[in-house]
Design a protein around this motif. Structure first.
Motif, PDB file in Angstrom:
ATOM      1  N   TYR A   5      37.637 -39.734  10.175  1.00 42.03           N
ATOM      2  CA  TYR A   5      36.538 -39.343   9.295  1.00 42.03           C
ATOM      3  C   TYR A   5      37.044 -38.524   8.108  1.00 42.03           C
ATOM      4  N   LEU A   6      37.997 -37.647   8.357  1.00 38.38           N
ATOM      5  CA  LEU A   6      38.590 -36.884   7.257  1.00 38.38           C
ATOM      6  C   LEU A   6      39.222 -37.834   6.243  1.00 38.38           C
ATOM      7  N   GLY A   7      39.879 -38.872   6.734  1.00 40.50           N
ATOM      8  CA  GLY A   7      40.454 -39.877   5.839  1.00 40.50           C
ATOM      9  C   GLY A   7      39.384 -40.578   5.012  1.00 40.50           C
ATOM     10  N   MET A   8      38.204 -40.826   5.616  1.00 46.20           N
ATOM     11  CA  MET A   8      37.105 -41.459   4.884  1.00 46.20           C
ATOM     12  C   MET A   8      36.582 -40.528   3.795  1.00 46.20           C
ATOM     13  N   ILE A   9      36.484 -39.233   4.091  1.00 46.45           N
ATOM     14  CA  ILE A   9      36.022 -38.268   3.092  1.00 46.45           C
ATOM     15  C   ILE A   9      37.013 -38.172   1.937  1.00 46.45           C
ATOM     16  N   LEU A  10      38.290 -38.081   2.255  1.00 50.08           N
ATOM     17  CA  LEU A  10      39.317 -38.020   1.201  1.00 50.08           C
ATOM     18  C   LEU A  10      39.304 -39.290   0.354  1.00 50.08           C
ATOM     19  N   THR A  11      39.084 -40.421   1.004  1.00 49.55           N
ATOM     20  CA  THR A  11      38.986 -41.687   0.278  1.00 49.55           C
ATOM     21  C   THR A  11      37.786 -41.680  -0.655  1.00 49.55           C
ATOM     22  N   ALA A  12      36.655 -41.159  -0.158  1.00 54.28           N
ATOM     23  CA  ALA A  12      35.448 -41.097  -0.973  1.00 54.28           C
ATOM     24  C   ALA A  12      35.629 -40.185  -2.176  1.00 54.28           C
ATOM     25  N   LEU A  13      36.367 -39.089  -1.996  1.00 57.42           N
ATOM     26  CA  LEU A  13      36.602 -38.152  -3.096  1.00 57.42           C
ATOM     27  C   LEU A  13      37.544 -38.747  -4.146  1.00 57.42           C
ATOM     28  N   ALA A  14      38.535 -39.497  -3.683  1.00 56.37           N
ATOM     29  CA  ALA A  14      39.532 -40.052  -4.604  1.00 56.37           C
ATOM     30  C   ALA A  14      39.079 -41.357  -5.243  1.00 56.37           C
ATOM     31  N   ALA A  15      38.178 -42.079  -4.584  1.00 59.19           N
ATOM     32  CA  ALA A  15      37.810 -43.426  -5.030  1.00 59.19           C
ATOM     33  C   ALA A  15      37.323 -43.499  -6.472  1.00 59.19           C
ATOM     34  N   PRO A  16      36.399 -42.624  -6.917  1.00 61.27           N
ATOM     35  CA  PRO A  16      35.918 -42.756  -8.302  1.00 61.27           C
ATOM     36  C   PRO A  16      37.034 -42.664  -9.336  1.00 61.27           C
ATOM     37  N   TYR A  17      38.017 -41.816  -9.091  1.00 59.66           N
ATOM     38  CA  TYR A  17      39.121 -41.652 -10.036  1.00 59.66           C
ATOM     39  C   TYR A  17      40.074 -42.848  -9.978  1.00 59.66           C
ATOM     40  N   LEU A  18      40.352 -43.326  -8.768  1.00 63.44           N
ATOM     41  CA  LEU A  18      41.247 -44.474  -8.627  1.00 63.44           C
ATOM     42  C   LEU A  18      40.621 -45.735  -9.204  1.00 63.44           C
ATOM     43  N   LEU A  19      39.323 -45.915  -8.947  1.00 62.03           N
ATOM     44  CA  LEU A  19      38.645 -47.093  -9.477  1.00 62.03           C
ATOM     45  C   LEU A  19      38.602 -47.055 -11.003  1.00 62.03           C
ATOM     46  N   GLY A  20      38.446 -45.837 -11.546  1.00 60.96           N
ATOM     47  CA  GLY A  20      38.428 -45.704 -12.991  1.00 60.96           C
ATOM     48  C   GLY A  20      39.755 -46.059 -13.632  1.00 60.96           C
ATOM     49  N   ILE A  21      40.839 -45.902 -12.872  1.00 63.98           N
ATOM     50  CA  ILE A  21      42.180 -46.204 -13.399  1.00 63.98           C
ATOM     51  C   ILE A  21      42.521 -47.690 -13.239  1.00 63.98           C
ATOM     52  N   PHE A  22      42.255 -48.230 -12.042  1.00 64.07           N
ATOM     53  CA  PHE A  22      42.708 -49.591 -11.730  1.00 64.07           C
ATOM     54  C   PHE A  22      41.635 -50.661 -11.925  1.00 64.07           C
ATOM     55  N   PHE A  23      40.365 -50.266 -11.891  1.00 69.41           N
ATOM     56  CA  PHE A  23      39.277 -51.246 -12.038  1.00 69.41           C
ATOM     57  C   PHE A  23      38.328 -50.731 -13.129  1.00 69.41           C
ATOM     58  N   THR A  24      38.601 -51.139 -14.339  1.00 73.60           N
ATOM     59  CA  THR A  24      37.847 -50.583 -15.471  1.00 73.60           C
ATOM     60  C   THR A  24      36.651 -51.435 -15.882  1.00 73.60           C
ATOM     61  N   GLU A  25      36.583 -52.680 -15.439  1.00 73.93           N
ATOM     62  CA  GLU A  25      35.505 -53.566 -15.884  1.00 73.93           C
ATOM     63  C   GLU A  25      34.803 -54.218 -14.694  1.00 73.93           C
ATOM     64  N   LEU A  26      34.419 -53.425 -13.719  1.00 70.76           N
ATOM     65  CA  LEU A  26      33.711 -53.945 -12.559  1.00 70.76           C
ATOM     66  C   LEU A  26      32.244 -54.177 -12.885  1.00 70.76           C
ATOM     67  N   THR A  27      31.706 -55.277 -12.372  1.00 70.34           N
ATOM     68  CA  THR A  27      30.268 -55.470 -12.460  1.00 70.34           C
ATOM     69  C   THR A  27      29.605 -54.575 -11.415  1.00 70.34           C
ATOM     70  N   LEU A  28      28.282 -54.429 -11.503  1.00 72.25           N
ATOM     71  CA  LEU A  28      27.570 -53.581 -10.552  1.00 72.25           C
ATOM     72  C   LEU A  28      27.743 -54.094  -9.127  1.00 72.25           C
ATOM     73  N   TYR A  29      27.647 -55.399  -8.940  1.00 74.03           N
ATOM     74  CA  TYR A  29      27.773 -55.968  -7.596  1.00 74.03           C
ATOM     75  C   TYR A  29      29.185 -55.806  -7.062  1.00 74.03           C
ATOM     76  N   GLN A  30      30.171 -55.966  -7.918  1.00 70.60           N
ATOM     77  CA  GLN A  30      31.557 -55.742  -7.488  1.00 70.60           C
ATOM     78  C   GLN A  30      31.756 -54.287  -7.075  1.00 70.60           C
ATOM     79  N   SER A  31      31.132 -53.383  -7.807  1.00 65.05           N
ATOM     80  CA  SER A  31      31.238 -51.966  -7.488  1.00 65.05           C
ATOM     81  C   SER A  31      30.580 -51.655  -6.152  1.00 65.05           C
TER      82      SER A  31
END
Length: 299
Positions: A5-31
């Motif tokens: 669960y701690l890993g899931m929380i850390l993933t949730a905290l890091a995800a917005p920043y990582l997605l902003g770096i590697f996935f810049t043009e996601l559609t809403l459904y892809q997101s």
């Protein structure tokens, strides 16, 4: 399990920043799809690293049609309760669901149904009422339901969704015990999410997105209080009827004695020596709570 669960929380905290770096043009459904997959990654790593031992503990069985119909009715009766809890949370937090789903009202109803209702219901119930709840269940079923509900609410990462997700998380865990199958929680979860899809479809026909967005922004505290008052009686009545359906389901599935043991805390022997709260869980709860407060009141 708590390290997972701690890993899931850390993933949730890091995800917005990582997605902003590697996935810049996601559609809403892809997101929407990627957000569910991101949470699944730590779970799949856990399952592989433990050689799937937790899968043997899951309560999985096909439910009879009669039980499915009861669960559909239960989910419908939950809707006013969820609405009341959402209104209550809006007294001191923003409505994050409306913001996250802006822009989907004019899209395909069936796409919305899959990405907003079906996919989250299946993925989240597998993760929380399947893997996490059954992982901590040996420490006590009622204790496991409460803690897994808390963790489910916190993973939404905002105060608005936390309140009703926590309540639903506890209820869904008890539904799994009532029916003896993790599939039991997926049905009302789908019903709750489906109500959002239907609301989007109706609102999309009644007004354009810009008008709805402006209406959401100008809603006042007095408006919320009036709606909250109006919904109180409906929520209480429907909540009481939902309890009746729950009891009906328990008896129908032949789980009466089992649920008596769970609700009367007679499962303590099974959880003797079991400990749910560990440093990993405490750290995860503190991180999630701090993030929610910071986003709501400081950022």
């Amino acid at each position: 399990m708590n390290r997972l669960y701690l890993g899931m929380i850390l993933t949730a905290l890091a995800a917005p920043y990582l997605l902003g770096i590697f996935f810049t043009e996601l559609t809403l459904y892809q997101s929407l799809a990627l957000s569910e997959f991101i949470y699944l990654v730590p779970v799949l790593i856990y399952i592989l690293s433990t050689r799937g031992q937790i899968l043997n503990q899951l309560q999985v069985r096909l439910l009879p049609v009669s039980a499915v119909l009861m669960l559909i009715l239960f989910g419908i009766l939950l809707l006013p309760v969820v609405t009341w809890l959402n209104l209550f949370s809006m007294l001191f937090s923003a409505n994050h669901v409306a913001g996250n789903l802006s822009g989907v009202g004019d899209n395909s109803f069936w796409q919305n149904l899959f990405y907003i209702a079906i996919l989250p219901a299946a993925a989240e119930e597998f993760m929380f009422r399947g893997i996490y709840f059954h992982g901590i269940r040996p420490a006590g079923i009622l204790k496991g339901a409460l803690v897994s509900g808390l963790c489910f609410g916190l993973l939404h990462m905002n105060i608005n969704q936390f309140i009703y997700a926590f309540v639903l998380g506890v209820v869904f865990a008890l539904l799994v015990e009532a029916a003896g199958s993790v599939t039991a929680s997926m049905i009302p979860h789908f019903i709750v999410n489906c109500s959002t899809v239907l609301a989007l479809a109706v609102s999309g026909q009644m007004a354009d997105e810009e008008e709805l967005s402006q209406a959401a922004e100008i809603i006042s505290r007095q408006d919320i209080l009036r709606s909250l008052t109006a919904y109180t009686v409906i929520a209480v009545v429907c909540g009481a009827l939902a309890v009746c359906v729950f009891v009906w389901l328990v008896r129908h599935c032949g789980r009466t004695e089992h649920m008596k043991q769970v609700l009367l805390r007679e499962d303590r022997k099974a959880g003797r020596g079991g400990r749910v709260w560990t440093p990993a869980l405490v750290l995860a709860v503190v991180l999630a709570a701090a993030y929610m407060v910071a986003v709501e009141y400081f950022l």
